[in-house]
Design an enzyme around this catalytic site. Structure first.
Site, mmCIF file in Angstrom:
data_model
loop_
_atom_site.group_PDB
_atom_site.id
_atom_site.type_symbol
_atom_site.label_atom_id
_atom_site.label_comp_id
_atom_site.label_asym_id
_atom_site.label_seq_id
_atom_site.Cartn_x
_atom_site.Cartn_y
_atom_site.Cartn_z
ATOM 1 N N ASN A 1 -1.764 -5.823 11.257
ATOM 2 C CA ASN A 1 -1.411 -4.402 11.212
ATOM 3 C C ASN A 1 -2.290 -3.759 10.152
ATOM 4 O O ASN A 1 -2.032 -3.899 8.961
ATOM 5 C CB ASN A 1 0.082 -4.271 10.850
ATOM 6 N N TRP A 2 -3.330 -3.088 10.624
ATOM 7 C CA TRP A 2 -4.315 -2.529 9.671
ATOM 8 C C TRP A 2 -3.813 -1.240 9.012
ATOM 9 O O TRP A 2 -4.474 -0.706 8.135
ATOM 10 C CB TRP A 2 -5.649 -2.275 10.382
ATOM 11 N N LYS A 3 -2.696 -0.738 9.496
ATOM 12 C CA LYS A 3 -2.103 0.502 8.946
ATOM 13 C C LYS A 3 -3.150 1.619 8.889
ATOM 14 O O LYS A 3 -4.017 1.678 9.752
ATOM 15 C CB LYS A 3 -1.469 0.222 7.581
ATOM 16 N N HIS B 1 8.233 0.034 12.823
ATOM 17 C CA HIS B 1 7.841 -0.502 11.512
ATOM 18 C C HIS B 1 8.653 0.194 10.417
ATOM 19 O O HIS B 1 8.944 1.391 10.509
ATOM 20 C CB HIS B 1 6.338 -0.276 11.289
ATOM 21 N N GLU C 1 7.881 1.293 7.633
ATOM 22 C CA GLU C 1 7.258 2.479 7.025
ATOM 23 C C GLU C 1 7.550 3.723 7.858
ATOM 24 O O GLU C 1 7.746 4.813 7.322
ATOM 25 C CB GLU C 1 5.741 2.250 6.853
ATOM 26 N N GLU D 1 10.847 -8.331 9.470
ATOM 27 C CA GLU D 1 10.103 -7.928 8.285
ATOM 28 C C GLU D 1 11.071 -7.404 7.219
ATOM 29 O O GLU D 1 11.438 -6.209 7.245
ATOM 30 C CB GLU D 1 9.104 -6.825 8.640
ATOM 31 N N GLY E 1 4.211 -5.656 1.594
ATOM 32 C CA GLY E 1 3.242 -5.106 0.651
ATOM 33 C C GLY E 1 3.602 -5.326 -0.801
ATOM 34 O O GLY E 1 3.013 -4.706 -1.686
ATOM 35 N N SER F 1 4.176 -9.911 3.233
ATOM 36 C CA SER F 1 3.369 -10.634 2.224
ATOM 37 C C SER F 1 2.942 -12.026 2.688
ATOM 38 O O SER F 1 2.876 -12.943 1.872
ATOM 39 C CB SER F 1 4.118 -10.696 0.891
ATOM 40 N N GLY G 1 0.059 -7.487 7.195
ATOM 41 C CA GLY G 1 -0.472 -6.211 6.741
ATOM 42 C C GLY G 1 -1.700 -6.424 5.873
ATOM 43 O O GLY G 1 -2.809 -6.655 6.372
ATOM 44 N N GLY G 2 -1.515 -6.398 4.570
ATOM 45 C CA GLY G 2 -2.625 -6.448 3.605
ATOM 46 C C GLY G 2 -3.658 -7.530 3.893
ATOM 47 O O GLY G 2 -4.870 -7.275 3.869
HETATM 48 C C1 PEP Z 1 3.497 -5.082 7.476
HETATM 49 O O1 PEP Z 1 3.389 -3.956 7.024
HETATM 50 O O2 PEP Z 1 3.799 -5.241 8.672
HETATM 51 C C2 PEP Z 1 3.288 -6.208 6.569
HETATM 52 C C3 PEP Z 1 3.797 -7.342 6.914
HETATM 53 O O3 PEP Z 1 2.594 -5.945 5.425
HETATM 54 P P1 PEP Z 1 2.145 -7.015 4.289
HETATM 55 O O4 PEP Z 1 1.636 -8.245 5.013
HETATM 56 O O5 PEP Z 1 1.097 -6.333 3.518
HETATM 57 O O6 PEP Z 1 3.366 -7.320 3.493
#
Ligand code: PEP
Length: 252
Positions: A9-11, A95, A97, A167, A173, A213, A234-235
């Site tokens: 997920n490149w956001k 998601h 967010e 999640e 994050g 994470s 994500g990150g």
């Molecule tokens: C996400 O936003 O779906 C996610 C899992 O982010 P991160 O891996 O950065 O925690």
């Protein structure tokens, strides 16, 4: 038999050329991991360039959202049919967010899930508890409520086309990953909910990812849990070596 799925997920990150380069770097190396399905979910505006970069590879394309109508006067929105037109296979929905900053409810997410499935897209439906909810012992209650709301009225066939991403919001994050035991407990609960609504065979077939994470150094122990089928990342999905390091952690 479930095939694990690792999706990036490149956001709202990267430039157009960075997105193309990242997609190419991932596409070049995925053949080493034939037992894992892999997807990248760039921002809408880079879907086309990323689609070109992954053409002919095993990397699938996903979007990060959609609007639950096929077309019409919905300024600024993107329809499921547009995503199909660009070659998307997956779409991330619900998601945290978007739940948190854009006020998305389970009811609205459910409309999107149905619209995605109707168009032939596979939704990756995110759910997870906030830190205060976990600390109050409400995790499984929240998960049940989000499962019932976001995934309402799916046929068994539609459930099988749907990916669930557990999640925990406090792990997204933050660098604070759920322990394998904490994640497995929720994944098992989700499988129980699917079994109750459909049957145990269907529950065994639905892909349930963990997200929050995930990094190359914690992926393997998470993936070793029997009910964790890959990750929504994500990150760490923004660097090819880190993303592929996570893919390499999938040894099931
Ligand atoms: C996400 O936003 O779906 C996610 C899992 O982010 P991160 O891996 O950065 O925690």
């Amino acid at each position: 038999m479930r095939r694990p799925l690792i999706a990036g997920n490149w956001k709202m990150n990267l430039s157009r050329s960075e997105a193309a380069a990242l997609a190419e770097a991932i596409a070049k190396q995925v053949d080493q991991y034939p037992a894992v399905d892999i997807a990248v979910c760039p921002p809408f505006v880079y879907l086309e360039v990323v689609s070109r970069a992954i053409a002919g590879s095993r990397v699938a394309l996903g979007a990060q959202n959609l609007y639950p109508e096929p077309s019409g006067a919905f300024t600024g929105e993107i329809s499921p049919l547009m995503l199909c037109d660009l070659g998307c296979r997956y779409v991330i929905l619900g998601h945290s967010e978007r739940r948190q900053w854009l006020g998305e409810t389970d009811g609205f997410i459910n409309k999107k899930v149905h619209a995605a499935l109707k168009a032939g897209l596979q939704p990756i439906v995110c759910l997870g508890e906030q830190l205060a909810e976990r600390e109050a012992g409400l995790t499984l209650e929240v998960i049940r409520r989000q499962f019932e709301g976001s995934l309402a009225s799916l046929t068994a066939e539609q459930m099988l086309q749907t990916v669930i991403a557990y999640e925990p919001v406090w792990a997204i994050g933050t660098g604070r990953v759920a322990t394998p035991h904490q994640a497995e407990e929720v994944h098992l609960e989700l499988r129980k909910l699917i079994a109750q609504r459909y049957n145990p065979e269907i529950a065994q077939q639905v892909v349930i990812q963990y997200g929050g994470s995930v990094k190359p150094d914690n992926a393997q122990e998470l993936f070793a849990q029997p009910d964790i089928d890959g990750a929504l990342v994500g990150g760490a999905s923004l660097k090819a070596d880190q993303f592929l390091g996570i893919v390499a952690g999938m040894k099931k």
